[in-house]
Design an enzyme around this catalytic site. Structure first.
Site, short mmCIF file in Angstrom:
data_model
loop_
_atom_site.label_atom_id
_atom_site.label_comp_id
_atom_site.label_asym_id
_atom_site.label_seq_id
_atom_site.Cartn_x
_atom_site.Cartn_y
_atom_site.Cartn_z
N ASP B 38 1.10 -0.95 -0.19
CA ASP B 38 0.10 -0.08 -0.48
C ASP B 38 1.05 1.78 0.05
O ASP B 38 -0.02 2.29 0.51
CB ASP B 38 -1.07 0.01 0.99
CG ASP B 38 -0.20 -0.20 2.53
OD1 ASP B 38 1.10 -0.37 2.24
OD2 ASP B 38 -0.34 0.23 3.69
N HIS B 43 3.12 6.49 -0.19
CA HIS B 43 4.51 7.22 -0.03
C HIS B 43 4.63 7.82 -1.00
O HIS B 43 5.05 8.75 -1.67
CB HIS B 43 5.42 6.75 0.30
CG HIS B 43 5.46 5.80 1.54
ND1 HIS B 43 5.78 4.89 2.15
CD2 HIS B 43 4.61 6.24 2.44
CE1 HIS B 43 5.51 3.89 3.63
NE2 HIS B 43 4.76 5.53 3.55
N TYR B 164 -1.82 3.09 13.90
CA TYR B 164 -1.02 4.61 14.16
C TYR B 164 -0.74 6.17 14.91
O TYR B 164 -2.14 6.11 14.50
CB TYR B 164 -0.68 5.25 12.67
CG TYR B 164 -0.45 3.39 11.39
CD1 TYR B 164 0.12 2.95 12.40
CD2 TYR B 164 -0.27 4.16 10.48
CE1 TYR B 164 1.61 1.93 11.27
CE2 TYR B 164 0.65 3.33 9.29
CZ TYR B 164 1.07 2.39 9.83
OH TYR B 164 1.74 1.08 8.95
N ARG B 166 -0.79 9.75 14.60
CA ARG B 166 -0.22 10.37 14.70
C ARG B 166 -0.84 11.91 14.65
O ARG B 166 -2.21 11.85 15.60
CB ARG B 166 -0.86 10.15 12.68
CG ARG B 166 0.19 9.00 12.60
CD ARG B 166 1.24 9.29 11.44
NE ARG B 166 2.45 8.22 11.23
CZ ARG B 166 2.77 6.77 11.86
NH1 ARG B 166 2.40 7.13 12.92
NH2 ARG B 166 3.05 6.04 10.28
N LYS B 198 -1.72 -3.73 13.82
CA LYS B 198 -0.72 -3.50 13.40
C LYS B 198 0.49 -2.58 14.22
O LYS B 198 -0.37 -1.53 14.03
CB LYS B 198 -0.17 -3.31 11.43
CG LYS B 198 1.25 -3.26 10.94
CD LYS B 198 0.72 -2.59 9.92
CE LYS B 198 2.31 -2.73 9.06
NZ LYS B 198 2.38 -1.10 7.95
N GLY B 243 8.20 -3.68 9.32
CA GLY B 243 9.31 -3.51 9.26
C GLY B 243 9.55 -1.92 9.04
O GLY B 243 10.81 -1.98 9.34
N GLY B 244 8.77 -0.65 8.48
CA GLY B 244 9.01 0.21 8.33
C GLY B 244 10.54 0.15 6.76
O GLY B 244 10.15 -0.86 6.12
N ARG B 271 8.76 -2.50 2.21
CA ARG B 271 9.43 -2.46 2.12
C ARG B 271 11.99 -3.13 2.11
O ARG B 271 11.87 -3.82 1.09
CB ARG B 271 9.90 -1.01 2.08
CG ARG B 271 9.33 0.32 1.43
CD ARG B 271 9.44 1.27 1.70
NE ARG B 271 8.72 1.11 3.68
CZ ARG B 271 8.72 2.25 4.41
NH1 ARG B 271 8.52 3.54 3.66
NH2 ARG B 271 7.80 2.51 5.34
#
Lengths: 295, 295, 295, 295, 295
Positions: B38, B43, B164, B166, B198, B243-244, B271
């Site tokens: 995604d 991004h 998340y 944020r 997650k 994982g980032g 990634r």
């Protein structure tokens, strides 16, 4: 003490469910002793830093069952995940709105996290709704509540309103714990059609009084008098008082005694119970039940 | 290791779909290894500047199938366009909300890009929902999520919450990677009814700790301890860690090991896998699967 | 050249309608040459100050029919009023959202002016939707688009997304014509489920590059390379390029040639055609069709 | 003169209702002479300070009937309360949105006060909708209009758009009476699917022109030329011109003459008629009807 | 005096319900004397600091029944809780929107607290709706009202509009009690389709007049003339006047006399009645009824 017989207006569904919590479970005799575990959403895990494992909602479920509470109050996720093991052993008050404390608190509104239909689906005996009385977003709150009210009448589901004065305007009129705003919140709950209202015990101070509108600015009442006043303002809405953060045993007991003597229908104490170790928690529960039954 | 048998509350649809991802596909034995793609929406194409053609989603689909992942996670457009060729060969987690990173990030909310009904229609085994915990627009987010939750219960579709922290308020309370907000996010997911959550692995620093509320401001935990803590806060919600951005092989492996040893149900690494060349990606996949199975 | 056969995922309704525009009408052979006449809403009558009567939409309808275009793209009012005389002679792309250029452009969102149901009702072969990628109101845009997407799947109606990076945040990241934002917009369209995407040809400059995030800030590509890149980012979404304001014949032809050579499925040129006198417009149309067919 | 036969696209319901107003009532021969009495909402009682009792809507109803108008235009409350006595004697244009002039005018939007269904229910022959072209809230306006449009197509109810350029952006582009914005508003009405559009006669001045975009900034047209231009921009939308505030007899007559000679379908004059005494109002009505019929 | 026979437009349901309040209950002869008890929501418990127990809504119910009022006006919660004991003995006007006075008053909108359906369900004879004429949020108010209007027509439920000019713009145009805004509010109620409108008696002052638009800035009318004017502006909407805060007996009587002589259909006086002790309240009620019947 307020009795369900004084509320002939309640329809059959509401009456049946309230009867379960006020006579079949809990201390009985028309009282309510509710164990709330919605702090994980409202405050986050900060409330669970204790020696024993109160972070695991099973702790609160076990306490509510073994302590003999009227009900446990919590959000949908916890109800669905931890409730099945205790089905039929403890009534559930499904908290259907809530928020975290991370965003700014100046214009609060508490979004839905469940629905009256969810409460029906999981066999709950009431829904809990947080109303931020006096918030600049009060109009959104009222509109959201109206749908809850409509559904609750339709399904015969009792509504317990967490009537919390909050937001920037409240801060300027004596603050969230002042008699003026809690008294107002009690009346609002009665006007909008709550069946039960959860209030905080008002706190008084010279500074707060000076910010409140007349005649509150010159009212210098004792805690007993303030509790009696807000109970009267709630009218035909059953009043239960909250416990707030952890305090000494003496304070817990004193608060309970005052509230019950001044006309409350019961108590909704969370952290003051489940932040205790198991034996201590059961012991305090027993003490509170005696107060509710005026033994 | 968390097993599905520990979650008797799941209804038949959710159980069947989770079983497919946790036992029939992927490493098995109750674990989850999910490949997310995604990032093209979140991004933009910046993530796809590699020697090999990872810009073409077929690359990720092929990797998910040949690497033997539990599922691939992606938005509706990619699912519909690239999925048919791989139908039945890899479970799909349909990501149903998302946004680009172009607009300001201070008050984020992630709008719907699909629906639970879409997930049913395309044969997905779960939906993914990004919840921006603590955003000033959190109330809109919660309300949007409630509808997803309602539909997911109705259709028996598991919900994976991308939890998340944020927004501007999060920045002022330790930042998005701090233990306080990730721990809070884990609890929120459990409260609101996520089936899987997650999370990012918390990162600690003296500066961040000083901004966090008590008792987090004085907690100086190791990564292992922080991971264990947030897994406990997630309660009966399966935890998978992200994982980032791309890091070294050692870091990837270390992160996976810590997460699995501390109670995670699995990993969702993107990634760090598909930015690798084919053989390297397969090799790292194998390494991670061994860690998940604790070989 | 992109062919419809490369898109087996399209359902029968979409396939039938796209086939009509790509093979039965227009240049054929899987190409699209669309004549847009939505400028009257987007720009107002300023675009119609020509010697010939292009203010009257019949001019554009006649040009689309006699020039042999794949379709004419316009809003509901024009379609209903001027379309009946040309029914069956030219496919219609019903533009279903739009706005005037009078209000501020910093947080744009394009409201609905029609619906997928309207497109079905008037026999259109596609809907056109303007998505302001990166706008601070992007969340409203995505939510509006999702409903369009849902309806389009239901009715088998192809969606052509006018993918326009716009708004204050875009201005700060290289501007609306920069490679970064157009490349991002291409990917977004693929992710959200567009069938066809209308893009502008990226324009490069040292100043714009310096504002773009890595690695775009150091990418110095030719127009050919930029077009090829965004076509790849659009993935399985057919790409058509816009013409923009009136330019010289040479520029029009060069733009068309580059786009088609780099993988575009077609062109959507408006002002560069219907701002010409009749004979000139037909001649340029013929030239473009030859380029599309690579004669 | 514009004739209904030039509009074959109108469906049966719209055609029947427009025919009633354009041929059976009013001056006939395809013209429209409408008496509006929505000023009580838009301006308040300030418009009714006359010697005769024009504050009582019966005055306007009687004038519309005895003067032989095509229709009377008003809001639901007035239609329901004063209409029954005149049922069948005068067609009704139900104005379905409106507002008071008390709130700020910088970002106007006109909320619904009725609906197309209301128009059907009370036997109206058209609905009137105020569209604030160019308002910063234009997107809300367009979305509201789209529902009206959808319903109007469904019920065969003609839509008359009061196309008013308004709001802060309009003020900066020549002002609400400038040719640029009225010309744009005319086109917008045609694009969005109005059947009839009510426009103001443009007014020109050097100062206003200097604020308008090219080529309007250098266009120095006579009133005749400006009226002709906006009629052309309205395309297949019947144009009726408003009268505005009370002016001299000569000005009223001159305005009517110019509008009709330059292609208008009719006039919608209110205050210039019902602010007159009875005999004077009937006399001016007769004069206008002669102009409409070009006697 | 206004009679129901002058309103042949009312449908059977509205006529039946209004007849009950205007002829069967209350003073009769086509008049309305309504006792409102919505102050607990609008003002809070501050209004109930009296020697006798007016905090308990039973006081107002008893007064309405024994005093022989046309109706009692209150919100859903009070109606449901206190109404059953008095069912059939006093008509109910269900107030269906309201708010507290805690939030800022600059852009007011009054959210729904009930619905027309609720009114039908509890056997009410009218709904009460607060319209904040001129508020910057007027558009939201109008849209909310339109749904009420639609439902009220459907169910034959009379609508009483509390027409209150409020908000920052009103403050700048003479203030909430000025003739200009009350006159405007009267007209708005007639235009939007109220059956009955509750107005405040206008108050004049040189300062307020100077802020009002022409010709109000030079109108120097007596209270009698102002009341007569707003009654005329309300047209075919029955007008009832409010009493406001507690004033002297002479002032109450004088206000009532003026209103009735100048064409009001009745009075809606609350605090001036139920803030009195029982005998005094009944005595004043008798006095007012005589004035309404012009004895």
């Amino acid at each position: 003490m307020t009795k369900l017989d004084d509320f002939p207006h309640l329809n059959l569904g509401k009456r049946t469910r309230l009867h379960r919590m006020m006579y079949e479970f809990g201390p009985g005799n028309g009282t309510l002793l509710i164990l709330p575990i919605d702090q994980g959403l409202e405050h986050g895990p900060v409330d669970f830093f204790t020696e024993h494992d109160c972070l695991n909602p099973e702790y609160q479920f076990r306490l509510a069952v073994e302590g003999g509470y009227s009900a446990i109050a919590l959000h949908l996720g916890l109800a669905e995940k931890y409730g099945p093991k205790f089905a039929g052993k403890i009534p559930i008050v499904l908290k259907i709105n809530g928020k975290t404390r991370i965003p700014p608190a100046s214009e609060p509104v508490s979004p839905m996290t469940g629905s009256v239909e969810d409460a029906v689906r999981i066999g709950a005996d009431a829904v809990g709704y947080t109303l931020y009385v006096g918030s600049p977003n009060q109009h959104l709150d009222f509109m959201q509540f109206r749908k809850v009210k409509e559904d609750a009448e339709h399904y015969g589901m009792p509504i317990i309103v967490w009537a919390y004065p909050r937001g920037s305007s409240v801060d300027g009129k004596g603050g969230r714990d002042s008699l003026y705003v809690i008294d107002y919140a009690a009346r609002v709950s009665n006007e909008l059609g709550a069946d039960v209202v959860k209030l905080n015990v008002p706190v008084t101070s010279a500074k707060s009084r000076s910010m409140q509108p007349p005649p509150y600015d010159t009212l210098n009442l004792s805690t007993e008098e303030m509790v009696a006043k807000v109970v009267r303002s709630a009218g035909k809405t059953l009043v239960i008082f909250s416990g707030g953060g952890m305090v000494t045993d003496e304070e817990v007991i004193e608060r309970a005694r005052i509230c019950m003597e001044q006309g409350a229908a019961g108590l909704i104490f969370g952290r003051n119970l489940w932040q205790r170790d198991w034996d201590d928690a059961l012991k305090m529960t027993k003490t509170l039940k005696d107060i509710l039954l005026k033994k």
